[in-house]
Design an enzyme around this catalytic site. Structure first.
Site, PDB file in Angstrom:
ATOM      1  N   GLY A 138       0.736  -1.265   0.000  1.00 52.30           N
ATOM      2  CA  GLY A 138       0.000   0.000   0.000  1.00 52.30           C
ATOM      3  C   GLY A 138       0.758   1.304   0.000  1.00 52.30           C
TER       4      GLY A 138
ATOM      5  N   GLY B 219       3.002   2.547  -2.146  1.00 53.17           N
ATOM      6  CA  GLY B 219       3.560   2.989  -3.429  1.00 53.17           C
ATOM      7  C   GLY B 219       2.960   4.278  -3.965  1.00 53.17           C
TER       8      GLY B 219
ATOM      9  N   CYS C  49      -0.021   3.502  -6.093  1.00 54.87           N
ATOM     10  CA  CYS C  49      -0.797   2.393  -5.548  1.00 54.87           C
ATOM     11  C   CYS C  49      -2.053   2.932  -4.894  1.00 54.87           C
ATOM     12  CB  CYS C  49       0.081   1.719  -4.507  1.00 54.87           C
ATOM     13  SG  CYS C  49      -0.804   0.671  -3.400  1.00 54.87           S
TER      14      CYS C  49
HETATM   15  P1  5GP Z   1       7.085   3.729  -5.204  1.00 56.61           P
HETATM   16  O1  5GP Z   1       8.581   3.655  -5.112  1.00 56.61           O
HETATM   17  O2  5GP Z   1       6.624   4.245  -6.519  1.00 56.61           O
HETATM   18  O3  5GP Z   1       6.479   4.455  -4.049  1.00 56.61           O
HETATM   19  O4  5GP Z   1       6.552   2.230  -5.054  1.00 56.61           O
HETATM   20  C1  5GP Z   1       6.901   1.234  -5.983  1.00 56.61           C
HETATM   21  C2  5GP Z   1       6.175  -0.050  -5.622  1.00 56.61           C
HETATM   22  O5  5GP Z   1       4.759   0.130  -5.674  1.00 56.61           O
HETATM   23  C3  5GP Z   1       6.405  -1.196  -6.573  1.00 56.61           C
HETATM   24  O6  5GP Z   1       7.649  -1.802  -6.423  1.00 56.61           O
HETATM   25  C4  5GP Z   1       5.243  -2.117  -6.232  1.00 56.61           C
HETATM   26  O7  5GP Z   1       5.498  -2.909  -5.113  1.00 56.61           O
HETATM   27  C5  5GP Z   1       4.149  -1.140  -5.864  1.00 56.61           C
HETATM   28  N1  5GP Z   1       3.177  -1.016  -6.952  1.00 56.61           N
HETATM   29  C6  5GP Z   1       3.411  -0.789  -8.258  1.00 56.61           C
HETATM   30  N2  5GP Z   1       2.263  -0.723  -8.971  1.00 56.61           N
HETATM   31  C7  5GP Z   1       1.276  -0.923  -8.092  1.00 56.61           C
HETATM   32  C8  5GP Z   1      -0.154  -0.989  -8.229  1.00 56.61           C
HETATM   33  O8  5GP Z   1      -0.738  -0.805  -9.275  1.00 56.61           O
HETATM   34  N3  5GP Z   1      -0.836  -1.261  -7.085  1.00 56.61           N
HETATM   35  C9  5GP Z   1      -0.210  -1.449  -5.895  1.00 56.61           C
HETATM   36  N4  5GP Z   1      -0.958  -1.756  -4.841  1.00 56.61           N
HETATM   37  N5  5GP Z   1       1.115  -1.370  -5.724  1.00 56.61           N
HETATM   38  C10 5GP Z   1       1.848  -1.115  -6.815  1.00 56.61           C
END
Ligand code: 5GP
Length: 347
Positions: free
Chosen positions: A181, A183, A186
């Site tokens: 959660g 991301g 996300c």
């Molecule tokens: P960020 O560095 O952008 O904050 O987080 C990256 C991570 O977000 C990814 O490695 C993956 O675990 C998660 N993530 C990527 N796409 C999605 C999505 O569509 N839904 C959710 N729940 N998590 C995502």
């Protein structure tokens, strides 16, 4: 129903307390770490930051750019075996050492993963991830992958609690992916109400993993270099970044133009955009758990990665850690109600 009363923390809830230090310069800080992995018993050294296996971040071009910083790229699972074959034939050994092969958990994914791994013995890292690492199907797949690939390093997730970290390590994972959660693209917490503040997840899961000689990667929720330092300070062995590495030349994202200005699309892997692109739309029974955003173009990723590594070196000097490895034991978090001074953020 039960309620847990103790407060769980995210990156925005803390700062790292400075400590007396004998380090003269940021350049004295060693960001490389060496790990010995539980199941294959092999060692790896490098800078333990990983570009996320999202299709506009974990690209072949990103792997080539980041390997020169000794940083890892989890290459997304949507390249074909033929594209992998061409990549492996083209790039030197040093790049393959910094690559993870990502896979989903279907039978077809398993077959494809083995075909990719067979292309080079230098492809040692496997990244198996699903949105919900608590499922029995996922654990069964992990066990199957461990049996089929005894010499590979397996990174698996995502989970956020110690007991499931233990189960994944005992089922064959070397590195457990932690984060549900947090991301940048996300929407799981909004769509489902499920999640766990990332810093507490890291602290609790690192403790569980280290007790079994495993490692964790903090996945998601870092929005500035200071968050990366906090994740390492909390006990993460690796930190995975999506949004912070998105929007760069190496991302292979779709470009859109509005009022003469160019943007790159960035979307979650469970977003409608991703499902339209890869599986022909959002299935009737599910909701998208990711969103799509437009990012101003950010140029070559090397500027951003230098900024991140520079911030991390500086964090280490503030607490007197001459090596990244020492950051956790030198970290004291203080709970805070403020972070950045926002007075001039309009400029
Ligand atoms: P960020 O560095 O952008 O904050 O987080 C990256 C991570 O977000 C990814 O490695 C993956 O675990 C998660 N993530 C990527 N796409 C999605 C999505 O569509 N839904 C959710 N729940 N998590 C995502």
């Amino acid at each position: 129903m039960r309620i847990e009363e103790d407060i769980k923390l995210g990156f925005k809830d803390v700062l790292i307390r400075p400590k007396r230090s004998t380090l003269k310069s940021r350049s004295d800080v060693e960001l490389q770490r060496e790990f010995t992995f539980k199941h294959p018993g092999c060692t790896w050294s490098g800078v333990p930051i990983i570009a996320a296996n999202m299709d506009t971040v974990g690209t072949f071009r990103m792997a080539e750019a980041l390997a020169s910083f000794d940083v890892v790229t989890a290459v997304h699972k949507h390249y074909t075996v033929e594209q992998w074959r061409a990549f492996v034939a083209r790039v030197p050994e040093s790049i393959l050492r910094h690559v993870m092969v990502s896979t989903g958990t279907s039978e077809a994914d398993f077959v494809k993963m083995k075909q990719i791994l067979a292309l080079s013995p230098l492809l040692t890292f496997i990244c198996i991830d699903v949105a919900n690492g608590y499922s029995e199907h996922f654990v069964n797949f992990l066990q199957k992958a461990r049996e089929a690939c005894p010499n590979n390093v397996i990174c698996a997730g995502n989970v956020v609690t110690g007991e499931m970290v233990e189960e994944l390590i005992l089922s064959g994972a070397d590195i457990v992916k932690v984060g549900i959660g947090p991301g940048s693209v996300c929407t799981t917490r909004v769509k489902t109400g499920v999640g766990y503040p990332q810093l507490s997840a890291v602290i609790e899961c690192a403790d569980a993993a280290h007790g079994l000689s495993g490692q964790i990667v903090s996945d998601g929720g870092c929005s500035v270099p200071g968050d990366v330092a906090k994740a390492f300070g909390g006990g993460a062995d690796f930190v995975m970044l999506g949004g912070m590495l998105a929007g760069h030349d190496e991302c292979e994202g779709t470009l859109v133009e509005e009022n003469g200005e160019k943007f790159m699309l960035f979307y979650g892997m469970s977003s409608e955009s991703a499902m339209n692109r890869h599986v022909g739309g959002v299935a009737q029974y599910r909701a998208a758990e990711g969103k799509t955003v437009r990012l101003p173009l950010r140029g070559p990723v090397e500027h951003s990665i230098r900024d991140i590594l520079g911030g991390l070196r500086s964090a280490c000097t503030y607490v007197g850690a001459s090596r990244l490895k020492e950051l956790t034991k030198r970290t004291t978090f203080i709970r805070v109600a403020e972070q950045e001074n926002q007075v001039f953020t309009q400029l």
